[in-house]
Scaffold this motif. Sequence first.
Motif, PDB file in Angstrom:
ATOM      1  N   PRO A   1      42.907  36.964  38.654  1.00  0.00           N
ATOM      2  CA  PRO A   1      43.919  37.952  38.229  1.00  0.00           C
ATOM      3  C   PRO A   1      43.667  38.412  36.810  1.00  0.00           C
ATOM      4  CG  PRO A   1      44.843  35.736  38.222  1.00  0.00           C
ATOM      5  CD  PRO A   1      43.482  35.633  38.860  1.00  0.00           C
ATOM      6  N   GLU A   2      43.900  39.689  36.596  1.00  0.00           N
ATOM      7  CA  GLU A   2      43.681  40.254  35.264  1.00  0.00           C
ATOM      8  C   GLU A   2      44.844  39.885  34.358  1.00  0.00           C
ATOM      9  OE1 GLU A   2      42.915  44.612  33.164  1.00  0.00           O
ATOM     10  OE2 GLU A   2      42.899  44.386  35.352  1.00  0.00           O
TER      11      GLU A   2
ATOM     12  N   ASP B   1      47.449  40.160  31.482  1.00  0.00           N
ATOM     13  CA  ASP B   1      48.166  41.220  30.761  1.00  0.00           C
ATOM     14  C   ASP B   1      48.641  40.623  29.438  1.00  0.00           C
ATOM     15  OD1 ASP B   1      49.823  43.141  29.740  1.00  0.00           O
ATOM     16  OD2 ASP B   1      50.835  43.565  31.645  1.00  0.00           O
ATOM     17  N   LEU B   2      47.996  41.035  28.350  1.00  0.00           N
ATOM     18  CA  LEU B   2      48.299  40.446  27.044  1.00  0.00           C
ATOM     19  C   LEU B   2      49.688  40.809  26.548  1.00  0.00           C
ATOM     20  CD1 LEU B   2      44.858  40.971  25.256  1.00  0.00           C
ATOM     21  CD2 LEU B   2      45.721  38.921  26.429  1.00  0.00           C
ATOM     22  N   GLU B   3      50.322  41.785  27.183  1.00  0.00           N
ATOM     23  CA  GLU B   3      51.652  42.176  26.751  1.00  0.00           C
ATOM     24  C   GLU B   3      52.741  41.330  27.401  1.00  0.00           C
ATOM     25  OE1 GLU B   3      52.151  46.318  27.432  1.00  0.00           O
ATOM     26  OE2 GLU B   3      50.549  46.914  26.046  1.00  0.00           O
ATOM     27  N   ARG B   4      52.317  40.497  28.366  1.00  0.00           N
ATOM     28  CA  ARG B   4      53.290  39.643  29.034  1.00  0.00           C
ATOM     29  C   ARG B   4      53.123  38.207  28.559  1.00  0.00           C
ATOM     30  NH1 ARG B   4      52.646  40.656  35.349  1.00  0.00           N
ATOM     31  NH2 ARG B   4      50.495  40.200  34.766  1.00  0.00           N
ATOM     32  N   ASP B   5      54.206  37.456  28.615  1.00  0.00           N
ATOM     33  CA  ASP B   5      54.164  36.037  28.304  1.00  0.00           C
ATOM     34  C   ASP B   5      53.791  35.294  29.588  1.00  0.00           C
ATOM     35  OD1 ASP B   5      54.509  33.404  27.653  1.00  0.00           O
ATOM     36  OD2 ASP B   5      56.467  33.671  26.696  1.00  0.00           O
ATOM     37  N   ILE B   6      52.536  34.806  29.645  1.00  0.00           N
ATOM     38  CA  ILE B   6      52.035  34.178  30.867  1.00  0.00           C
ATOM     39  C   ILE B   6      52.891  32.981  31.257  1.00  0.00           C
ATOM     40  CG2 ILE B   6      50.070  32.919  31.839  1.00  0.00           C
ATOM     41  CD1 ILE B   6      48.246  34.731  30.226  1.00  0.00           C
ATOM     42  N   ALA B   7      53.385  32.253  30.251  1.00  0.00           N
ATOM     43  CA  ALA B   7      54.192  31.058  30.533  1.00  0.00           C
ATOM     44  C   ALA B   7      55.466  31.410  31.293  1.00  0.00           C
ATOM     45  CB  ALA B   7      54.533  30.350  29.227  1.00  0.00           C
ATOM     46  N   GLU B   8      55.887  32.660  31.187  1.00  0.00           N
ATOM     47  CA  GLU B   8      57.106  33.083  31.873  1.00  0.00           C
ATOM     48  C   GLU B   8      56.784  34.043  33.014  1.00  0.00           C
ATOM     49  OE1 GLU B   8      59.756  34.626  28.962  1.00  0.00           O
ATOM     50  OE2 GLU B   8      59.873  32.743  27.831  1.00  0.00           O
ATOM     51  N   ASP B   9      55.572  33.967  33.517  1.00  0.00           N
ATOM     52  CA  ASP B   9      55.142  34.858  34.596  1.00  0.00           C
ATOM     53  C   ASP B   9      54.632  34.019  35.762  1.00  0.00           C
ATOM     54  OD1 ASP B   9      54.127  36.760  36.269  1.00  0.00           O
ATOM     55  OD2 ASP B   9      52.964  37.807  34.742  1.00  0.00           O
ATOM     56  N   PRO B  10      55.535  33.480  36.573  1.00  0.00           N
ATOM     57  CA  PRO B  10      55.126  32.599  37.672  1.00  0.00           C
ATOM     58  C   PRO B  10      54.214  33.283  38.685  1.00  0.00           C
ATOM     59  CG  PRO B  10      57.442  33.207  37.881  1.00  0.00           C
ATOM     60  CD  PRO B  10      56.995  33.653  36.527  1.00  0.00           C
ATOM     61  N   GLU B  11      54.340  34.593  38.846  1.00  0.00           N
ATOM     62  CA  GLU B  11      53.492  35.308  39.796  1.00  0.00           C
ATOM     63  C   GLU B  11      52.026  35.264  39.335  1.00  0.00           C
ATOM     64  OE1 GLU B  11      52.919  39.867  41.441  1.00  0.00           O
ATOM     65  OE2 GLU B  11      54.950  39.130  40.997  1.00  0.00           O
ATOM     66  N   TYR B  12      51.822  35.522  38.043  1.00  0.00           N
ATOM     67  CA  TYR B  12      50.463  35.445  37.495  1.00  0.00           C
ATOM     68  C   TYR B  12      49.945  34.016  37.577  1.00  0.00           C
ATOM     69  CZ  TYR B  12      46.590  35.267  34.225  1.00  0.00           C
ATOM     70  OH  TYR B  12      45.359  35.045  33.661  1.00  0.00           O
ATOM     71  N   GLU B  13      50.766  33.056  37.221  1.00  0.00           N
ATOM     72  CA  GLU B  13      50.346  31.651  37.224  1.00  0.00           C
ATOM     73  C   GLU B  13      49.934  31.210  38.626  1.00  0.00           C
ATOM     74  OE1 GLU B  13      51.929  27.261  35.735  1.00  0.00           O
ATOM     75  OE2 GLU B  13      53.297  28.976  35.777  1.00  0.00           O
ATOM     76  N   ASP B  14      50.709  31.602  39.642  1.00  0.00           N
ATOM     77  CA  ASP B  14      50.373  31.248  41.023  1.00  0.00           C
ATOM     78  C   ASP B  14      49.047  31.869  41.441  1.00  0.00           C
ATOM     79  OD1 ASP B  14      52.675  29.785  41.219  1.00  0.00           O
ATOM     80  OD2 ASP B  14      53.799  31.305  42.341  1.00  0.00           O
TER      81      ASP B  14
ATOM     82  N   TYR C   1      46.600  32.840  39.484  1.00  0.00           N
ATOM     83  CA  TYR C   1      45.496  32.228  38.739  1.00  0.00           C
ATOM     84  C   TYR C   1      45.155  30.855  39.307  1.00  0.00           C
ATOM     85  CZ  TYR C   1      42.442  30.748  34.994  1.00  0.00           C
ATOM     86  OH  TYR C   1      41.352  30.311  34.288  1.00  0.00           O
ATOM     87  N   ASN C   2      46.165  30.087  39.658  1.00  0.00           N
ATOM     88  CA  ASN C   2      45.922  28.760  40.227  1.00  0.00           C
ATOM     89  C   ASN C   2      45.177  28.844  41.548  1.00  0.00           C
ATOM     90  OD1 ASN C   2      47.142  27.459  38.081  1.00  0.00           O
ATOM     91  ND2 ASN C   2      49.137  27.276  39.089  1.00  0.00           N
ATOM     92  N   LEU C   3      45.508  29.853  42.365  1.00  0.00           N
ATOM     93  CA  LEU C   3      44.805  30.038  43.633  1.00  0.00           C
ATOM     94  C   LEU C   3      43.343  30.393  43.394  1.00  0.00           C
ATOM     95  CD1 LEU C   3      47.435  31.974  45.801  1.00  0.00           C
ATOM     96  CD2 LEU C   3      46.511  29.681  46.240  1.00  0.00           C
TER      97      LEU C   3
END
Length: 217
Positions: free
Chosen positions: A118-119, A121-134, A136-138
């Motif tokens: 997943p790309e 997004d530096l404008e988002r807080d990754i720690a508060e972005d469960p969709e991105y975290e999921d 990335y983990n996959l």
Amino acid sequence: MQDTFAGIRNALATLRESPQPLDVFGSQMHGFRTHPPLTEEAVRDFERTHQIQLPAEYRGFLIHVGNGGAGPAYGLFKLGEMDDGFGHAAWHAPGAFVGVLSEPFPHTEPWNDLSGEPEEDLERDIAEDPEYEDAYNLWEEKYWSPFNLNGAIPICHLGCAYRQWLVVTGPEAGNVWCDDRVDKAGLRPLEEAGAARVSFLRWYQSWLNEALAQVQQ
């Protein structure tokens, strides 16, 4: 090949007995000493368990030189072991890190499949972005899957999660491959002095010769 193993044993003795301190990366971990050799039966038991035949050069080293210890980087792993934090621990194949040894190694060319990552997004807080975290983990689970290294065993680590593997099954059997996934640089065959492939003994003897050059200075 017996003469080769005798030469390795003699070279390691020369390094241990050097009257001058040697600046060889990682040697403080092993002091140019190998662990006691394995018996033929112990090696056969490993091969039977995993339904493989180890490459002849590596197999002979285990029986006639030692079961790990002195070697490139931080030293050669014992058969069936790898780095684990600040020590070593047994691995189990197939498991969390080592794949199925009896399956052919899946690569014949450098591999670095970053598709699906997943790309960020530096404008988002990754720690508060469960969709991105999921997502990335996959992707990370796929990238680090043990099945990407079926038919290979880890033989040493260079620190910081960089490792080298020995292929034991398939067309690449007997060759050393580099694992640079920690840097998202994938897997690649070790190359040396123009050689597109490096066998276990060439890999080991190159390290040995570099160390011996310090004694001869």
